[in-house]
Structures are given as structure tokens and as C-alpha cells.
Design an enzyme around this catalytic site. Structure first.
Site, PDB file in Angstrom:
ATOM      1  N   ASP A 114       0.842  -1.180   0.000  1.00 54.73           N
ATOM      2  CA  ASP A 114       0.000   0.000   0.000  1.00 54.73           C
ATOM      3  C   ASP A 114       0.886   1.242   0.000  1.00 54.73           C
ATOM      4  OD1 ASP A 114      -2.418   1.250  -0.127  1.00 54.73           O
ATOM      5  OD2 ASP A 114      -2.801   1.191   2.023  1.00 54.73           O
ATOM      6  N   HIS A 121      -3.709  13.862   1.215  1.00 53.12           N
ATOM      7  CA  HIS A 121      -3.964  12.921   2.309  1.00 53.12           C
ATOM      8  C   HIS A 121      -2.786  12.878   3.286  1.00 53.12           C
ATOM      9  CE1 HIS A 121      -5.165   9.357   4.531  1.00 53.12           C
ATOM     10  NE2 HIS A 121      -4.025   8.782   4.215  1.00 53.12           N
ATOM     11  N   GLU A 187     -10.863   3.872   3.684  1.00 49.44           N
ATOM     12  CA  GLU A 187      -9.925   4.684   2.911  1.00 49.44           C
ATOM     13  C   GLU A 187     -10.238   4.483   1.440  1.00 49.44           C
ATOM     14  OE1 GLU A 187      -5.984   5.566   5.605  1.00 49.44           O
ATOM     15  OE2 GLU A 187      -5.823   3.939   4.156  1.00 49.44           O
ATOM     16  N   GLU A 189      -9.332   4.213  -2.074  1.00 53.55           N
ATOM     17  CA  GLU A 189      -8.109   3.961  -2.837  1.00 53.55           C
ATOM     18  C   GLU A 189      -8.443   3.260  -4.149  1.00 53.55           C
ATOM     19  OE1 GLU A 189      -4.775   2.189  -0.887  1.00 53.55           O
ATOM     20  OE2 GLU A 189      -5.288   2.966   1.095  1.00 53.55           O
ATOM     21  N   ASP A 221      -9.302   0.418   2.053  1.00 50.60           N
ATOM     22  CA  ASP A 221      -8.322  -0.005   3.048  1.00 50.60           C
ATOM     23  C   ASP A 221      -8.890   0.328   4.435  1.00 50.60           C
ATOM     24  OD1 ASP A 221      -5.928  -0.812   4.197  1.00 50.60           O
ATOM     25  OD2 ASP A 221      -5.012   1.159   3.976  1.00 50.60           O
ATOM     26  N   ARG A 225      -8.489   3.618  13.470  1.00 47.24           N
ATOM     27  CA  ARG A 225      -7.553   4.731  13.717  1.00 47.24           C
ATOM     28  C   ARG A 225      -6.959   4.727  15.111  1.00 47.24           C
ATOM     29  NH1 ARG A 225      -6.268   5.862   8.689  1.00 47.24           N
ATOM     30  NH2 ARG A 225      -8.085   6.366   7.433  1.00 47.24           N
ATOM     31  N   GLN A 228      -4.369   1.898  15.238  1.00 46.16           N
ATOM     32  CA  GLN A 228      -3.246   2.338  14.403  1.00 46.16           C
ATOM     33  C   GLN A 228      -2.372   3.370  15.114  1.00 46.16           C
ATOM     34  OE1 GLN A 228      -4.672   4.063  10.717  1.00 46.16           O
ATOM     35  NE2 GLN A 228      -2.654   4.717  10.043  1.00 46.16           N
ATOM     36  N   TYR A 232       1.677   2.285  15.611  1.00 43.46           N
ATOM     37  CA  TYR A 232       2.397   2.434  14.338  1.00 43.46           C
ATOM     38  C   TYR A 232       3.830   2.966  14.423  1.00 43.46           C
ATOM     39  CZ  TYR A 232       2.244   7.477  13.512  1.00 43.46           C
ATOM     40  OH  TYR A 232       2.468   8.815  13.573  1.00 43.46           O
ATOM     41  N   LYS A 241      -4.863  -2.047  10.373  1.00 47.57           N
ATOM     42  CA  LYS A 241      -5.184  -2.158   8.950  1.00 47.57           C
ATOM     43  C   LYS A 241      -5.416  -3.599   8.494  1.00 47.57           C
ATOM     44  CE  LYS A 241      -3.818   2.134   7.434  1.00 47.57           C
ATOM     45  NZ  LYS A 241      -4.567   3.006   6.529  1.00 47.57           N
ATOM     46  N   THR A 245      -9.158  -5.733   3.853  1.00 44.40           N
ATOM     47  CA  THR A 245      -9.028  -4.795   2.738  1.00 44.40           C
ATOM     48  C   THR A 245      -9.985  -5.282   1.655  1.00 44.40           C
ATOM     49  OG1 THR A 245      -6.670  -4.567   3.247  1.00 44.40           O
ATOM     50  CG2 THR A 245      -7.400  -3.766   1.088  1.00 44.40           C
ATOM     51  N   GLU A 346     -10.114  12.320   7.867  1.00 43.98           N
ATOM     52  CA  GLU A 346      -9.940  13.670   7.329  1.00 43.98           C
ATOM     53  C   GLU A 346     -11.263  14.443   7.340  1.00 43.98           C
ATOM     54  OE1 GLU A 346      -7.794  11.379   4.139  1.00 43.98           O
ATOM     55  OE2 GLU A 346      -7.145  13.404   3.647  1.00 43.98           O
TER      56      GLU A 346
END
Lengths: 400, 400
Positions: A114, A121, A187, A189, A221, A225, A228, A232, A241, A245, A346
């Protein structure tokens, strides 16, 4: 016979590949046309496409078919286009209505990578997760940043997503607690499927990268949050994540997308030589996200700072070998507009701003029962090439 | 007949599985015994192990055999042990000398995950890469931190490694340049192979994790430190690692390692419930690294802060599905001693201290032509269970 409505995603210019089954349950290769599926496996069996060995049709994935190479796979598209154009009645035998079939994962994904290629973003996330003053990392404009995701949990459109559980540590607490994510996100994508292999130890020159792109899909994806955020640093996203997917079932051949190539954003500072591209490499692909029946984003793949050719050149420049069927995600596709943000993180500004849905309810992150649907299409000069959709509904976390 | 020397890695207590070929080039399943390989594929064909379907022997990997489950795969070991003990002469027919065979990758790896479970290593790297005062991240003692690696570039013992190229940005420069890595390193690790699957959306309780460990290998996670340093924030290591990962060819069954289980380090602060283990879960496994013919590290797997059971429970707690053949790396295994460091990054203190080799030359990082060899064995009460070796030689970077 099949019907192609004027606004169909699956016009004669598209002809994407997928894996379907109907009552017999055998997985076969199909090509979407309008409201129907052309049963390529049976047509090959009957000798309609004599360059395609029948064994490649029987593995339940596109991998062996893709391996035949673009001269053969594009030959199949061209021949089918002329059969359709001539309204050849022998086609009827191979037509199944899309509503009567079940779609499966189109490829066996060896590795899933990914990327993180939208400047908007990366900037938005950098502001929320790290330093608002230095949102973009120093490496970001030099490297098409990417990381390895999980291939086992890639699922096809329509698969339900169980809310993941894990460690969460709000900044006001000293220690983490265990529980269902409270910040489940999508997400927006796209993904592309590798169609040609390089040998381990050799790299793919950026000017040859196009030969390695078999085709594209939509990709969601899913992200937790809170999980993560705690996990991370320093090795990147993992459990936040890798629970799921989702991808769309129809792989749009790269050749069907070429009429929609456009110039990408200017890259400044200039990139290193192995990443320099000439000509149009971005795609004018309109993208939309719905939560239930409310549109929450209208974005476009053309905004991406890094293109697929650069991603391939970068991924292999150290000698890493790409294999047929590998999936490369674009990273979340956000535009400059408020209306073009590719994730709830976002849109809700990290959970601070409520998003109104049509039914009068509000979201910061996803709730159990929500369905997220991504769609996308290219359109120009009366030609439309669409991606269909990828959707998934959130199920409650498992009881422990 | 085979010979088992007193100090052989492959005693009757071991009986590890691998994939070999000889003159016929067909890949078969073998079991190492002393200086020989027992040809399990041919023995199954002859009906010696009637619970094992012959089809599982023909795929060129262990995956289908592992899928039969531990009751059957352990049954094969127990039966073979009694045949060996009784010096049954019918065995001779299936014995090939190890020196006459070529070993291949033992499993088809779906996903490769690499953990970061040695406190000493994480501390040493944190000091060099980040803040010496806060070397260990706040999450490190709560989470068995891990990330997804690349499965396509996993290679078996004896495979040469081409020096990778990529972007390097020394801190004294403003922009990166492109070139061969100047900081090529090994990482001393073990890996384990998943032997049982969980469904996507369900987790594996830590007390059942053992059932999911089929067996272990040695693992060298080759690393290009300069490429890694520039790329890894915020999504983790990518091109600095994914050019190659080497593993040893013989998979040591978990059951052969149980006599060597020992207590791990105390975990403080206490871990969350889903990570709590009872009993001995670490393994007293002596590990050694050589560069050419110089020993540069003597470490031990027993030092690991997080054990395999906890890694499995954590990896699946969010519903991520593990598949048979998945590979889980331990992370670099360093001990407290100067002589027990698992990477040149640590041994040379980030390239500042030269390491003397027996031939009078010095290294900070690996040079072209160097061969790195990892070995390991357990020993107790006269029982020895060894891992064989994983080695690889560095070839010069490709000319562009």
C-alpha cells in the site's frame, strides 16, 4: 442477449476481467459487458479464442491467464470487441446476467503493498497524527512512500467486515485498554494488479513500468484509527489495517484506461532519475464514497502526486521481485476540496467534526450496520469506462 | 544406511521436514536424519504411512502436508522414530545423503510478518536511530510490535544476495542520492511457520496458540540500514528490507523443541489479558552468526521479551486471519552481552566501531563477497535438536 445502457460502467470500451460462479459453483473467468457477464472460460473451451490454453481458465483466479502476457490478453479484448460490434449471435451462448452470478476475488494476491501517494492525504494525516507545522515528512517528495499490507485478509465487494478489537491508548490514559475500535474508518483507494514479473535482484525501469500494470480495481483499506495510532511507531501500521481490505471484483485492463491519461501534479523538488517519467501518467478517474445512501466524498485519482509507474520503479529499484497477481494500493485519494477527502479521519478532522447523513444521523467514524460503497468511472468523448463498486457492511465486534 | 554423529543437528529427537530434489529434479518432502534425508514422499507412495494421502506429497511445498494437522504429522515423526530405533532395514530404500540433494523453500509463504520482540535489540536500535534517552517506544512493553514484510523475496539457504540500491540521505546532505547501500547488514532471527488457520474476524486465544505453531527455522532478515533510515518514517521499513529474507531449509517441528522450553523474562508492566501466558514459553536455543569464518555473535532465543504464543494472539486479536505456511519472524535476537548482538548495526554501533575478522580485515557493514551464516541448536540431557544453517553470499550491486 446483453444490454449496454448508455451510462453503463461496462461499455464495449471497458471489458474488465473477473472471477464468477453461478449455480454450478465452478469458478470461471468472466468479462463484464453492460448488465451481463461473458463466460470466457466456456468460450475458450469451445475454441473461440484459440491462443488461450484452456488450463489457464480452471484455477479459479486470473493469475494464469494474466501470465499469458498482454499480447494474448489484449487480443482477447480486441476480438470480443469486434464480435460485439458485429452483433455476432454466437455470443449469446456465453452470456449470463450479472444479477445471477456471484463474484469472487479476481486474483490470488502474493504480496499486497500500500502506497501513500496523495499529497493532500499525507498532509492531512500528518497534521492530525504528528506535527501540524511539518505535516509532510522530509522524505515524502523524494520517495513514493509505501509499506507492506496483509494479503490473507483481502476480500471482495460485498464481504461483511467484523469490527476489529485491539489495544487503544487515549492520550489522557497512562496505559492501553482492550476493546473494539472506536474509530473505524474507510480509505478511498484504487489498486493495480501486477501483470509481469521481474527477477529478484533486478529492477524495473520506470519507462517500462506500464508493461507491468495488468489492470486496476477500487480498494477500501479499512482502518481502525485508534489501534493504528498506538501501534504504528516505529514499524508502521499493522493491526489497525490488516483485519480487512476490500477490492472490487472487476479488473479494468490498463489498456481500457489509456484514453483517460492526464498530466499529474508538478513534482518539485525534481525526483531522482530512476523516478523520472515522460508524458501523461495520471488517470482522470472520478471517485465517490457513500456511507449508506449519503455521498461523503467526491475525489479523483488524477490528484495523486506519485503515479503507478513511479511506484513500480521504486518498489523494484532495490531488486525486490514483483509477482503476477500482486496488488498495489494507491494510498488514500484526497483532493484539495473539503468535498474530496478520502477518509472519515480527514472528513471529521480526527473525530472532531460530525458528518451529517441523509437519515438525520451523524458520524465521526463508522457505526455497526453502516455500509460503505466506493464507485468510480472515467468518461471522455462519449466513452465511459467504469469500475463497478466495492462495498462492505460493518458487523459488531465478536464477543470475547 | 544413514549415520547420526553424536553432535549431529539432526538427531532422532529432531526429524525436521524440508523440500528436496536430487537428480530427478522432482521436489519431494524429506526428513533430515543425521547426514541423510529420509524420502517421505516415496515412503508415502509405498504405503508406509497410510494416514498420509499421496497427493499432499506432490505440490513441492509442505503446505498441504501441514494442513493434515498435528495428529497426522506428529504421527509420522513418532512412527519414523520407532522405525529408526528398531533399525528397520526397510528404511534404507528411502535414504539419500544430504550432500547429494538440493534443498528448496520448505513452504509457500502467504504472508510474512516480522516482529521486534527482543528488548535488547529494540533498545539498541532506538538509541542509534532515535532518542538515546527514550530508546524504547511507549508501546513496546504493551504490544509485541510487528509489521508486514515481503513474501516474494524469501529465499532458502545458499541463495546469493545482490547488494540492493536505493535512496540514501546522509544527515549532512540536504537531498538524497541514488546508489548501492553502504550499510548492508544481517539480522539474526528465528521464524516460525503457521500450521493451522483461523477464520477472518475470529481471534486465536493465547492459550491455544501452540496448536498454530507448526515448526521453526533460522531467518536472516537482510537489511540496508541507510535506505531503511531515510524511508521508514512514518510507515515502517520497506525497500531497506524487502530485497531478500533468507531461511534455513529444515522446519524443526514445535514438538521437537518442547523439551527445551524455559521461562522468559519477566514482563513488567503486566500485559493485557489476551497476552497473558502460563508456563514456559521461551526456548533455550543457542544461536551463532559467522561472517566468513569469524564468529561475530553468540546469542540465544531465550532472551526474547515476547514469545511466539503472544505474537500469534496479538496478530489475530483484531480478526486478522493466519494461513498455513505463513512465516513469522522473531525480530533480531540480541542479548545483554556485547558478544550477543544480532546485527552489525549493533555490533559496530551504527558503523562507528570496526569489527575485526580472522583474516585481518575489518567490517562495519557487509562487503561484496562476504558470506553470513546463522546456525542454532538446543541441547539438554544428551538430547540435541539443531537447526542446520542459513547462509548467503553478497554479490555486487547490478550495474544500471
Amino acid at each position: 442477449m446483453f444490454k449496454i445502457e448508455a451510462n453503463s460502467d461496462f461499455s464495449i470500451h471497458n471489458l474488465p476481467y473477473g472471477i464468477f460462479s453461478d449455480k454450478t459453483e465452478d469458478k470461471r473467468i468472466g468479462i463484464a459487458i453492460g448488465d451481463s457477464v461473458f463466460d470466457l472460460t466456456t468460450a475458450v473451451k469451445d475454441g473461440i479464442f484459440d491462443q488461450v490454453p484452456y488450463e489457464c481458465m480452471l484455477t479459479g483466479t486470473l493469475n494464469e491467464f494474466i501470465k499469458l502476457g498482454k499480447s494474448i490478453t489484449n487480443g482477447v479484448r480486441t476480438k470480443l470487441q469486434s464480435l460485439i460490434a458485429s452483433e455476432d449471435s454466437s455470443l449469446n451462448k456465453y452470456i449470463v446476467k450479472q444479477e445471477a452470478v456471484t463474484m469472487h476475488l479476481p486474483v490470488q494476491v502474493g504480496d499486497y503493498t500500500d502506497f501513500y501517494s496523495s499529497e493532500e492525504h499525507a498532509t492531512n494525516v500528518g497534521k492530525l497524527y504528528r506535527d501540524p507545522e511539518n505535516a509532510l515528512m522530509p522524505n515524502w517528495k523524494h520517495i513514493p512512500v509505501g509499506y507492506h499490507g496483509r494479503s490473507s485478509s483481502i476480500v471482495v465487494d460485498g464481504t461483511n467486515i467484523v469490527r476489529p478489537q485491539g489495544q487503544i491508548k487515549p492520550s489522557k490514559l497512562d496505559s492501553p485498554f482492550f476493546g473494539p475500535t472506536e474509530a473505524l474508518d474507510f480509505e478511498l483507494e484504487t489498486g493495480f494488479i501486477i501483470g509481469k514479473e521481474n527477477k529478484q535482484g533486478s529492477s524495473i525501469p520506470v519507462e517500462e513500468a506500464e508493461e507491468y500494470i495488468f489492470g486496476m480495481v477500487l480498494l477500501n483499506d479499512w482502518s481502525a484509527r485508534d489501534i493504528q495510532k498506538w501501534e504504528y511507531v516505529p514499524l508502521g501500521p499493522f493491526l489497525g489495517k490488516n483485519f480487512a481490505t476490500s477490492i472490487s471484483p472487476w479488473v479494468i485492463p490498463y489498456e481500457a484506461l489509456k484514453p483517460f491519461l492526464v498530466k499529474g501534479p508538478e513534482q518539485n523538488p525534481p525526483v531522482l532519475d530512476y523516478l523520472k517519467v515522460v508524458g501523461n501518467k495520471n488517470i482522470d478517474l472520478k471517485l465517490q464514497v457513500k456511507i449508506n445512501n449519503t455521498i461523503v466524498s467526491n475525489s479523483n485519482f488524477k490528484y495523486m502526486y506519485w503515479n503507478m509507474n513511479q511506484q513500480i520503479a521504486h518498489h523494484s529499484v532495490n531488486g525486490c521481485n514483483l509477482r503476477i497477481g500482486d496488488l498495489m494500493g494507491s494510498g488514500t485519494i484526497s483532493g484539495k476540496d473539503e468535498s474530496a477527502l478520502g477518509s472519515l479521519l480527514e472528513i471529521s478532522r480526527g473525530g472532531k467534526k460530525k458528518v451529517a447523513l441523509n437519515d438525520g444521523s451523524y458520524r465521526t467514524f463508522l457505526e455497526d450496520g453502516d455500509t460503505v460503497t466506493l464507485t468510480g468511472y472515467c468518461e471522455k468523448d462519449g466513452k465511459r469506462v467504469g469500475f463497478g463498486k466495492v462495498s462492505g457492511q460493518i458487523l459488531p465486534a465478536k464477543k470475547n
